[in-house]
Scaffold this motif. Sequence first.
Motif, PDB file in Angstrom:
ATOM      1  N   ALA A  75      17.718   0.659  -6.722  1.00 18.30           N
ATOM      2  CA  ALA A  75      17.405   0.659  -8.030  1.00 18.30           C
ATOM      3  C   ALA A  75      16.005   0.951  -8.196  1.00 18.30           C
ATOM      4  O   ALA A  75      15.309   1.986  -9.044  1.00 18.30           O
ATOM      5  N   LEU A  76      15.371  -0.053  -7.705  1.00 16.62           N
ATOM      6  CA  LEU A  76      14.020  -0.215  -8.141  1.00 16.62           C
ATOM      7  C   LEU A  76      13.045   0.854  -7.527  1.00 16.62           C
ATOM      8  O   LEU A  76      12.023   1.342  -7.983  1.00 16.62           O
ATOM      9  N   THR A  77      13.338   1.066  -6.064  1.00 17.38           N
ATOM     10  CA  THR A  77      12.541   2.017  -5.338  1.00 17.38           C
ATOM     11  C   THR A  77      12.947   3.394  -5.844  1.00 17.38           C
ATOM     12  O   THR A  77      12.090   4.196  -5.736  1.00 17.38           O
ATOM     13  N   GLU A  78      14.051   3.651  -6.207  1.00 13.49           N
ATOM     14  CA  GLU A  78      14.207   5.174  -6.777  1.00 13.49           C
ATOM     15  C   GLU A  78      13.588   5.364  -7.927  1.00 13.49           C
ATOM     16  O   GLU A  78      13.030   6.672  -8.184  1.00 13.49           O
ATOM     17  N   ARG A  79      13.525   4.428  -8.939  1.00 15.58           N
ATOM     18  CA  ARG A  79      12.930   4.470 -10.003  1.00 15.58           C
ATOM     19  C   ARG A  79      11.381   4.892  -9.957  1.00 15.58           C
ATOM     20  O   ARG A  79      10.959   5.536 -10.771  1.00 15.58           O
ATOM     21  N   ILE A  80      10.825   3.972  -9.206  1.00 12.53           N
ATOM     22  CA  ILE A  80       9.353   3.956  -9.032  1.00 12.53           C
ATOM     23  C   ILE A  80       8.636   5.188  -7.990  1.00 12.53           C
ATOM     24  O   ILE A  80       7.570   5.370  -8.347  1.00 12.53           O
ATOM     25  N   GLU A  81       9.415   5.246  -7.107  1.00 17.01           N
ATOM     26  CA  GLU A  81       8.920   6.187  -5.891  1.00 17.01           C
ATOM     27  C   GLU A  81       8.541   7.527  -6.299  1.00 17.01           C
ATOM     28  O   GLU A  81       7.419   7.996  -5.942  1.00 17.01           O
ATOM     29  N   THR A  82       9.111   8.154  -7.163  1.00 17.28           N
ATOM     30  CA  THR A  82       8.947   9.559  -7.604  1.00 17.28           C
ATOM     31  C   THR A  82       7.454   9.451  -8.375  1.00 17.28           C
ATOM     32  O   THR A  82       6.534  10.231  -8.369  1.00 17.28           O
ATOM     33  N   ILE A  83       7.602   8.484  -9.348  1.00 18.82           N
ATOM     34  CA  ILE A  83       6.149   8.516 -10.297  1.00 18.82           C
ATOM     35  C   ILE A  83       4.896   8.008  -9.404  1.00 18.82           C
ATOM     36  O   ILE A  83       3.850   8.330  -9.521  1.00 18.82           O
ATOM     37  N   THR A 108      -5.768   1.724  -9.376  1.00 20.49           N
ATOM     38  CA  THR A 108      -5.409   0.235  -9.150  1.00 20.49           C
ATOM     39  C   THR A 108      -3.775  -0.017  -9.372  1.00 20.49           C
ATOM     40  O   THR A 108      -3.286  -0.729  -8.781  1.00 20.49           O
ATOM     41  N   LEU A 109      -3.365   0.588 -10.437  1.00 19.27           N
ATOM     42  CA  LEU A 109      -2.112   0.332 -10.865  1.00 19.27           C
ATOM     43  C   LEU A 109      -1.182   1.053  -9.791  1.00 19.27           C
ATOM     44  O   LEU A 109       0.010   0.438  -9.303  1.00 19.27           O
ATOM     45  N   GLY A 110      -1.602   2.211  -9.304  1.00 22.59           N
ATOM     46  CA  GLY A 110      -0.645   2.610  -8.172  1.00 22.59           C
ATOM     47  C   GLY A 110      -0.707   1.821  -6.751  1.00 22.59           C
ATOM     48  O   GLY A 110       0.253   1.687  -6.143  1.00 22.59           O
ATOM     49  N   VAL A 111      -1.835   1.367  -6.479  1.00 28.54           N
ATOM     50  CA  VAL A 111      -1.944   0.419  -5.466  1.00 28.54           C
ATOM     51  C   VAL A 111      -0.793  -0.802  -5.480  1.00 28.54           C
ATOM     52  O   VAL A 111      -0.034  -1.226  -4.611  1.00 28.54           O
ATOM     53  N   PHE A 112      -0.801  -1.482  -6.691  1.00 22.06           N
ATOM     54  CA  PHE A 112       0.108  -2.389  -6.995  1.00 22.06           C
ATOM     55  C   PHE A 112       1.494  -2.270  -6.815  1.00 22.06           C
ATOM     56  O   PHE A 112       2.380  -3.091  -5.998  1.00 22.06           O
ATOM     57  N   TYR A 113       1.932  -0.880  -7.441  1.00 23.26           N
ATOM     58  CA  TYR A 113       3.482  -0.579  -7.228  1.00 23.26           C
ATOM     59  C   TYR A 113       3.625  -0.105  -5.806  1.00 23.26           C
ATOM     60  O   TYR A 113       4.920  -0.182  -5.419  1.00 23.26           O
ATOM     61  N   ASN A 114       2.746   0.446  -5.173  1.00 23.76           N
ATOM     62  CA  ASN A 114       2.986   0.781  -3.700  1.00 23.76           C
ATOM     63  C   ASN A 114       3.121  -0.340  -2.897  1.00 23.76           C
ATOM     64  O   ASN A 114       4.161  -0.410  -1.985  1.00 23.76           O
ATOM     65  N   VAL A 115       2.302  -1.496  -3.088  1.00 23.14           N
ATOM     66  CA  VAL A 115       2.689  -2.707  -2.231  1.00 23.14           C
ATOM     67  C   VAL A 115       3.900  -3.285  -2.495  1.00 23.14           C
ATOM     68  O   VAL A 115       4.624  -3.652  -1.710  1.00 23.14           O
ATOM     69  N   PHE A 116       4.366  -3.359  -3.891  1.00 21.97           N
ATOM     70  CA  PHE A 116       5.588  -3.733  -4.252  1.00 21.97           C
ATOM     71  C   PHE A 116       6.743  -3.127  -3.935  1.00 21.97           C
ATOM     72  O   PHE A 116       7.604  -3.622  -3.256  1.00 21.97           O
ATOM     73  N   VAL A 117       6.540  -1.746  -3.834  1.00 19.74           N
ATOM     74  CA  VAL A 117       7.796  -1.001  -3.409  1.00 19.74           C
ATOM     75  C   VAL A 117       7.829  -1.100  -1.680  1.00 19.74           C
ATOM     76  O   VAL A 117       9.226  -1.487  -1.303  1.00 19.74           O
ATOM     77  N   VAL A 118       6.794  -1.233  -0.962  1.00 18.95           N
ATOM     78  CA  VAL A 118       6.912  -1.281   0.433  1.00 18.95           C
ATOM     79  C   VAL A 118       7.578  -2.778   0.781  1.00 18.95           C
ATOM     80  O   VAL A 118       8.309  -2.934   1.713  1.00 18.95           O
ATOM     81  N   ALA A 119       6.991  -3.939  -0.045  1.00 19.94           N
ATOM     82  CA  ALA A 119       7.530  -5.154   0.175  1.00 19.94           C
ATOM     83  C   ALA A 119       9.100  -5.274  -0.274  1.00 19.94           C
ATOM     84  O   ALA A 119       9.758  -6.150   0.513  1.00 19.94           O
ATOM     85  N   VAL A 120       9.612  -4.483  -1.504  1.00 20.74           N
ATOM     86  CA  VAL A 120      10.833  -4.571  -1.194  1.00 20.74           C
ATOM     87  C   VAL A 120      11.820  -4.076  -0.372  1.00 20.74           C
ATOM     88  O   VAL A 120      13.170  -4.526   0.009  1.00 20.74           O
ATOM     89  N   LYS A 121      11.347  -3.156   0.223  1.00 20.89           N
ATOM     90  CA  LYS A 121      12.095  -2.393   1.421  1.00 20.89           C
ATOM     91  C   LYS A 121      12.012  -3.271   2.706  1.00 20.89           C
ATOM     92  O   LYS A 121      12.748  -3.273   3.534  1.00 20.89           O
ATOM     93  N   MET A 122      10.852  -4.086   2.913  1.00 16.13           N
ATOM     94  CA  MET A 122      10.806  -4.938   3.944  1.00 16.13           C
ATOM     95  C   MET A 122      11.622  -6.010   4.132  1.00 16.13           C
ATOM     96  O   MET A 122      12.016  -6.661   3.167  1.00 16.13           O
ATOM     97  N   ASP A 123      12.110  -6.226   5.297  1.00 11.80           N
ATOM     98  CA  ASP A 123      13.181  -7.317   5.551  1.00 11.80           C
ATOM     99  C   ASP A 123      12.462  -8.667   6.140  1.00 11.80           C
ATOM    100  O   ASP A 123      11.915  -8.607   7.244  1.00 11.80           O
ATOM    101  N   ILE A 124      12.136  -9.491   5.251  1.00 16.14           N
ATOM    102  CA  ILE A 124      11.374 -10.615   5.528  1.00 16.14           C
ATOM    103  C   ILE A 124      11.897 -11.543   6.638  1.00 16.14           C
ATOM    104  O   ILE A 124      11.025 -12.269   7.355  1.00 16.14           O
TER     105      ILE A 124
END
Length: 806
Positions: A318-326, A116-132
């Motif tokens: 910085a956010l995507t680089e820190r979280i994507e690996t883990i 569940t925690l992985g889903v949260f951060y996956n949604v967050f990372v993809v949303a950060v990269k998204m151009d709204i």
Amino acid sequence: MALFSTAKVMNLTEFNGRTVYCTMEVAGSTGLYSRGIWFKDDVLSRMMPITMGQLSIFFAISYSLFFAFRPLRLPKIVCDAAAGIIMGPSFLGRYDFFAEKFLSPKQFLMINTIATLGVFYNVFVVAVKMDITMITRIGNVGRRIAVSCLIAPFVVLLTLVTVLRPKGLPQGSMTILFVANSSVSAFINLIPILEENNLLSKDLAQLAMSASAMCESLVWVVWISITVSQQPDIIKCIGSAVLLLAVIGFIVLLVRPAMMKIVQKTPEGQHVKDCYVVIILIFVPICAMMSNAIAGTALLGTLVLGLVTPDGPPLGSALTERIETILNTCLLPFFFLSIGAAADMSSAMADWQPLLKLQSIMIAGYLAKLLGAMLPSLLSGMSFRHSLILGLMLNTKGVMELHVYRLMVLHKFTSVPVYTRLVCSAMALTAIVGPLAKFLYEAPVKSEKGSQAANGLTLQSSFPESELRIVSCVHKEDDVPGLIDLLEACNPTKSTPICLYMVHLMELVGRNAPTLSPHPKHHPKCKHNGCLRIMAAFSNYFTSSRGEVTIQPFSLAAFYRSMHEGICRLALDKRAPLIIVPFIARNQSHVEGYMGSSKINCNIQACAQCTVGILVDRAIHTYRGPEYFSYHIAIVFIGGQDDREALALAARMSGHPGIMIRLFRVIIHNESLSTKRDRELNRTAIKEFRTKNFSNERVSYQEIRVEDWDHAIRAIRSLASESYDLIMVGRRQSESGLLQEEEEEMAILIENPELGMVGDMLISSDFRGGTVSVLVMQHHRTNVDPSVLDSSIRVEDEPAYSSGSF
């Protein structure tokens, strides 16, 4: 020994003058760690060894499937889901030993929590990269596609589910949510598939992401409306809606301005402070908790937080680089383990009648979405092939669907067999549509655009007394002086003006949409990676230039593997006959942090429909203005269309009063091995150059006759005895015949194939210690597939530049 045995230890602690007795449970037989096999301890009875074992087995199975099916381009998410199912009760979990050690209830609880925690951060990372802003730029066609590909499957699925009533599906209001989830085209699922297939920079991919973003927004409105309407009375409905708006308002109106302050406080070229990154990452589960308490879904809070986070450097990257690996190596594997742990293939395949009924309903929904995307596209004038590709992209399934299916089975909204069938159906669809869309996109297509582009643009075909348009690329500040010297050497005058489209290349980090942004006059948009200083250098050159120079600066942010598409597209749109790129050695790209950038030049040479020049800048520049400018150039002419392009550029340079040119015509004795037409074109080019500079004392000509290629290389090495600021040469010296075969045999020792045999030799340390600047020219290749330039690297509104203005 206390660390490995079960014990309760009394700990005396002084606190505010009082003695406090604290009881601490020390890890024991059911703890985290094991004492090891030497103490006859059961390693697989401890939590940490079991967890490491789960990850190891998962990666072994997942990557084995990925490499085994690599020729079929099977998406990585399908391999991960298959690995989770293999480790679940369907296969390995059927063995008592494996089930007891790796699928115990205690392990299952931990797996689901981390998943569940992985889903949260996956949604967050993809949303950060998204151009709204994609939603605002979608246009009428995109809106029709988004609405059509949502309503069509929604109506079909809802009708079939209501009429056929398959067993095991949610009932009541949950049926609408299930149908809406199966109908939506979530950009969170689409973006990873497009990125994996290197399609993010394509036109249809950008349209698909815009449509999916709008489609998902509509589904979230439906979800929130149903959740709020389920409250027992009107007061609680209003209260729930107000609280939800308050949470969204808090994130948008307070959290985003705080993030913008962080971006403003970060110095140019510096990284965001670690404390800010940690605070934002901690905020992800907090937002999930708040939205879960109010809206009944934890994903809404993380999605909104990711969308309001500034993308790109410095914060988004910085956010995507820190979280994507883990995320990819720890969190998401547990998500796929949880998917597999809840699935049971034997029960799903036990009864064929409900299986066929459910799969028929899902297939009807997929076809409805395909037609819903294709019909508006065809009506808007899009080709059938592109409409089909767009429909396939919008049918992509991924983490979002799997997460919803997992919640359905965990909360008993559906049965295990139905859940297993839904998971297999979604993954089978993704396994088909991803590779098929890639295959259709790469399939060569005959088109008028391609046939016109096949003729290409060359310096030889350009009028000498006309504007020379050049697309030049800059990676870093060190590339600027050599490019400015070369630009001045091209002799900009009122009769022979130069228009330079200067593109600052930056790797796309922290966002998904590649952009090609022109800079407004005197106000560069980019403030990182030395962009301001690069623009200032070109502005100073424009101010001091003696001739007519127009400079239009751009910034291109794209992935290195697709960066060449934006460059070649810009050259084609601007009708520029020449692209100049700086040379980056393979070892240098790793040292300076430009990983993968060394392949850009090769990609440009393969795809450009004009002449490409690679500048190897080794000079020490002391530019003091055009009135003091002097440049000593040597041209090595052996033959071939690449050498003729180098000679055509030198002919333009020869009019500059500060330029001295020495043309070396290397004639190989067995020249009859080349074609008759090639030899005639070589003689014509030499004759025209000498005729034009007949009375020019700054231009000299020398013929060197040799027996074979070995003697030709020795003759070229002899040029090291003289000092030149620049040596110009073509990449290849022959187009056909045995001479080309002999050249290719010697090319085995080439370290940099993009420079050709002669160019690679000239930049080696054996030639004047590797201190000579070299310009390697390549004529466009006629076998360019026009589909490679079908790039959607977004070009923002371009400012109007008057002639002669920066």
